[in-house]
Write a protein that holds these residues in place. Structure first.
Motif, PDB file in Angstrom:
ATOM      1  N   GLY A 201      64.365 -39.876  -2.742  1.00  0.00           N
ATOM      2  CA  GLY A 201      63.914 -40.670  -1.611  1.00  0.00           C
ATOM      3  C   GLY A 201      63.445 -42.011  -2.132  1.00  0.00           C
ATOM      4  O   GLY A 201      64.188 -42.732  -2.799  1.00  0.00           O
ATOM      5  N   THR A 202      62.176 -42.340  -1.872  1.00  0.00           N
ATOM      6  CA  THR A 202      61.637 -43.606  -2.388  1.00  0.00           C
ATOM      7  C   THR A 202      60.755 -43.404  -3.614  1.00  0.00           C
ATOM      8  O   THR A 202      60.225 -44.378  -4.152  1.00  0.00           O
ATOM      9  CB  THR A 202      60.817 -44.325  -1.294  1.00  0.00           C
TER      10      THR A 202
ATOM     11  N   ASN B  84      70.020 -39.518  -3.035  1.00  0.00           N
ATOM     12  CA  ASN B  84      70.413 -39.876  -1.677  1.00  0.00           C
ATOM     13  C   ASN B  84      71.183 -41.191  -1.701  1.00  0.00           C
ATOM     14  O   ASN B  84      71.633 -41.614  -2.758  1.00  0.00           O
ATOM     15  CB  ASN B  84      69.190 -39.922  -0.754  1.00  0.00           C
TER      16      ASN B  84
ATOM     17  N   ASN C 188      67.508 -46.116   1.331  1.00  0.00           N
ATOM     18  CA  ASN C 188      66.613 -46.131   2.485  1.00  0.00           C
ATOM     19  C   ASN C 188      66.472 -47.555   2.991  1.00  0.00           C
ATOM     20  O   ASN C 188      66.279 -48.482   2.212  1.00  0.00           O
ATOM     21  CB  ASN C 188      65.228 -45.595   2.105  1.00  0.00           C
TER      22      ASN C 188
ATOM     23  N   GLN D 272      69.832 -40.013   6.362  1.00  0.00           N
ATOM     24  CA  GLN D 272      68.524 -39.756   6.933  1.00  0.00           C
ATOM     25  C   GLN D 272      68.275 -40.823   7.996  1.00  0.00           C
ATOM     26  O   GLN D 272      69.168 -41.588   8.317  1.00  0.00           O
ATOM     27  CB  GLN D 272      67.411 -39.771   5.877  1.00  0.00           C
TER      28      GLN D 272
ATOM     29  N   SER E  22      69.272 -44.494   7.001  1.00  0.00           N
ATOM     30  CA  SER E  22      70.429 -44.674   6.103  1.00  0.00           C
ATOM     31  C   SER E  22      71.539 -45.465   6.784  1.00  0.00           C
ATOM     32  O   SER E  22      72.721 -45.180   6.609  1.00  0.00           O
ATOM     33  CB  SER E  22      70.967 -43.313   5.659  1.00  0.00           C
TER      34      SER E  22
END
Length: 235
Positions: A28-29, A54, A57, A81, A84
């Motif tokens: 993620g981040t 992923n 973001n 997500q 995205s």
């Protein structure tokens, strides 16, 4: 004298070629090496294959690399997500190739590259589209799918502290894919917030030994409006 400290992000990224397979750490981040991604955009390498958990973001970090048109293919577990939209647009328009890999298989395929494992059997994905075209085998009454290593030309990772030999420690969940990517790539470049003298890192706390690291570059923590520090912000 071994000294793997680069004077700048640009210096650390020198030599990344068009068409390279680039492993980028992060979940993620958490643990995204934003400074190195920004530097890679500026460096200009194209037609990249990116390996990440992923597909970016918002429009920053990995998403910015996709938006810049530098990536031909992405290998990841969670491409979609809520934010995205950059990946969605590129994929739906046929401008970006996707190889979807279950998260456990992704981690093990990268680890296998570093460990010298030629291939391995995993039960994950059997009987689904993800196993299409792959060898399958029954072992002890359970079906498995043959998976192959993912090798990187370069890994870009975010660490917390390092020394001039390239030994690294990480901050909590920012560790995620960094250690296995460092092992699975021919060349590893890491950002750190602190560079310490040799011997200051407790050997028991070193997660990634310097033998797996090519260059490290120091980046600053950026203060937030709340008075804290934002991890992974561009220095």
């Amino acid at each position: 004298m071994i000294d793997k400290i680069a004077a700048s992000v640009a210096e650390a990224l020198e030599g990344i070629a068009d068409g390279a397979t680039v492993m980028i750490g992060g979940f993620g981040t958490a643990g995204i090496p934003n400074e190195l991604i920004a530097g890679l955009i500026e460096q200009g390498a194209r037609e990249l294959t990116v390996v990440n958990n992923n597909a970016g973001n918002g429009d920053q970090g990995l998403a910015a690399l996709l938006k810049a048109g530098r990536v031909r293919k992405i290998i990841c577990s969670f491409p979609r997500q809520a934010d995205s939209f950059v990946f969605d647009e590129l994929y739906r328009s046929g401008k970006l190739e996707l190889e979807l890999v279950p998260q456990g298989n992704l981690a093990e395929r990268i680890r296998a590259a570093g460990a010298g494992i030629g291939a391995f059997f995993s039960p994950t994905g059997y009987g689904t589209e993800l196993a299409k075209g792959k060898e399958t085998r029954e072992i002890n009454g359970r079906p498995y799918v043959l998976e192959h290593p993912i090798y990187g030309d370069v890994a870009l990772i975010k660490a917390e502290r390092g020394d001039r030999w390239g030994n690294l420690t990480y901050r909590m969940a920012a560790r995620n894919f960094g250690p296995v990517m460092a092992m699975g790539a021919k060349r590893t470049i890491a950002t750190v917030h602190d560079i310490v003298e040799l011997g200051q890192l407790d050997p028991e706390h070193i997660v990634t030994p310097g033998i797996f690291v090519s260059r490290i570059v120091k980046v600053a923590r950026v203060a937030t409006q709340a008075g804290g520090f934002k991890q992974g912000a561009t220095a």
